[in-house]
Design a protein around this motif. Sequence first.
Motif, short mmCIF file in Angstrom:
data_model
loop_
_atom_site.label_atom_id
_atom_site.label_comp_id
_atom_site.label_asym_id
_atom_site.label_seq_id
_atom_site.Cartn_x
_atom_site.Cartn_y
_atom_site.Cartn_z
N THR A 200 -14.15 31.84 7.15
CA THR A 200 -14.11 33.29 6.89
C THR A 200 -15.21 34.04 7.62
O THR A 200 -15.24 35.27 7.60
N GLN A 201 -16.18 33.34 8.20
CA GLN A 201 -17.33 33.92 8.89
C GLN A 201 -18.24 34.72 7.96
O GLN A 201 -19.02 35.57 8.39
N LEU A 205 -21.36 37.34 8.79
CA LEU A 205 -21.24 38.74 8.38
C LEU A 205 -22.49 39.16 7.62
O LEU A 205 -22.99 40.28 7.80
N GLY A 210 -23.07 43.01 7.65
CA GLY A 210 -21.73 43.55 7.50
C GLY A 210 -21.10 44.11 8.76
O GLY A 210 -20.05 44.76 8.69
N ASP A 211 -21.71 43.85 9.91
CA ASP A 211 -21.19 44.38 11.18
C ASP A 211 -20.11 43.42 11.71
O ASP A 211 -20.40 42.40 12.34
N HIS A 212 -18.85 43.77 11.47
CA HIS A 212 -17.74 42.91 11.87
C HIS A 212 -17.67 42.75 13.39
O HIS A 212 -17.34 41.67 13.89
N ASP A 213 -17.97 43.82 14.11
CA ASP A 213 -17.90 43.76 15.57
C ASP A 213 -18.88 42.72 16.12
O ASP A 213 -18.55 41.97 17.05
N VAL A 215 -20.03 40.09 14.60
CA VAL A 215 -19.55 38.74 14.27
C VAL A 215 -18.49 38.29 15.28
O VAL A 215 -18.50 37.16 15.77
N GLU A 216 -17.59 39.19 15.62
CA GLU A 216 -16.57 38.86 16.63
C GLU A 216 -17.21 38.62 17.99
O GLU A 216 -16.82 37.70 18.72
#
Length: 484
Positions: A200-201, A205, A210-213, A215-216
């Motif tokens: 789930t990463q 995160l 909480g920065d989803h970008d 993490v990607e």
Amino acid sequence: MENFETYQTPLSSRYASKEMARLFSPAMRFHTWRKLWLNLAVAEKELGLPISDEAIEQMKANLDLTAEQFEIAAQEEKKRRHDVMAHVHTFGQVAPAAAGIIHLGATSCYVTDNADLIFLRTGLTYLIRSLGILISRLSSFAAQYRDLPTLGFTHFQPAQLTTVGKRATLWIQELLWDLRNLLRAREDIGFRGVKGTTGTQASFLALFDGDHDKVEQLDELVTKLSGFEYSYPVTSQTYSRKIDIDVLTPLASLGATAHKIATDIRLLANLKEIEEPFESTQIGSSAMAYKRNPMRCERVCSLARHLMILPQNALMTASVQWFERTLDDSANRRITIPEAFLTADIVLSTLQNISEGLVVYPKVIARRIAQELPFMATENIIMALVKNGGDRQEAHEKIRVLSHEAAHQVKQLGLENDLIDRVKSDPYFDPIKDQLEQLLDPATFVGRAPQQVDKFIKDWVVPALARDELQEAINKGGKVELSV
């Protein structure tokens, strides 16, 4: 003496290439883990996490383990009962500035699974190169004997003639399909990437607030640093064990091809038409001094059978992975995956050794043709008589009677096939006796076999081997010296 007092797999101690054996060695495994930890730290630093330059430099300087570090790691694993954490601790001792950030946010499978994917892809590259060399060697053999007539066999019974070279193209065509399958498997392998404990990463995160970008981006950057084009879009704690099936199945298929080739050569050795290499000092039997056993081909068959069963382990392992993972895959895969690659490596190197020293006995081949060709030529004789004004039914009955008489000589009395002598002695065949030599020329019975060899090599083999990596391997590849 220690090496002689504990079991060692003959795959690595006796047969496999140093290159393949090193790929699955502890030294390479733990070096790769450290490289993956370095890639993770570099990517996390680039994306803003507080990781010092000193930490990165110390990690870069200590990617290879010393003997002392292996000892430390072994003691740590004994104490912690966890191989990955033992190596995190050991790495931190030689890279103290990085000790607090090694493995940051990762789960064990970040290093174990990503390393396995690296080994799968690298191992396939080694096999692809070896397979290219083997195809090249056998293609040279096929071209050399493109037009040498030989008795064909169906059901291992005498059939129409083919050529030695044409028969070899049947082997090569299957090897080309194996080459295609290995290339497909390698090109399809992705990276597990940076996915966290259950895929789930969540840990990453949290690291990036909480920065989803980010993490990607981390996943993409680590994937790129590790040399992969893409990572699997979703994973559990592990990459799907179906990937192992996708890789081991083409290896097993290669095993089937190798077994067929080696079996054909074993049968030809029994017929004394073609033999594998045999050294001047080699002993075929401890009792029967005259024997020349096809030891190399027997080894290929023996190991190919082992190779063919290994995907069963991968199939069963993939089928029992509960939910996000279970650890009953681990011990199985530690054995199955290295054994598959080591076995395939040995099969290919042994086949290359065989192909580089195949011995053909044209006179034995010609003698066997002479024993069978008169029967095969009966239709040609009948047609020649008809062209000279004869009656087809009468000619058929004449040749039938003589054929049965000749067959009696061969089967009941153990004598040579004398059908042609009987034809020559019968006045009925006087009109075509001056044509018999031409009618019995083996070259007229092989159809388009020589042309098929030429076209097959030109249209299929040459394009398949045109890849730069294969040409480089073929040009560099020397002869294989067979291990004991």
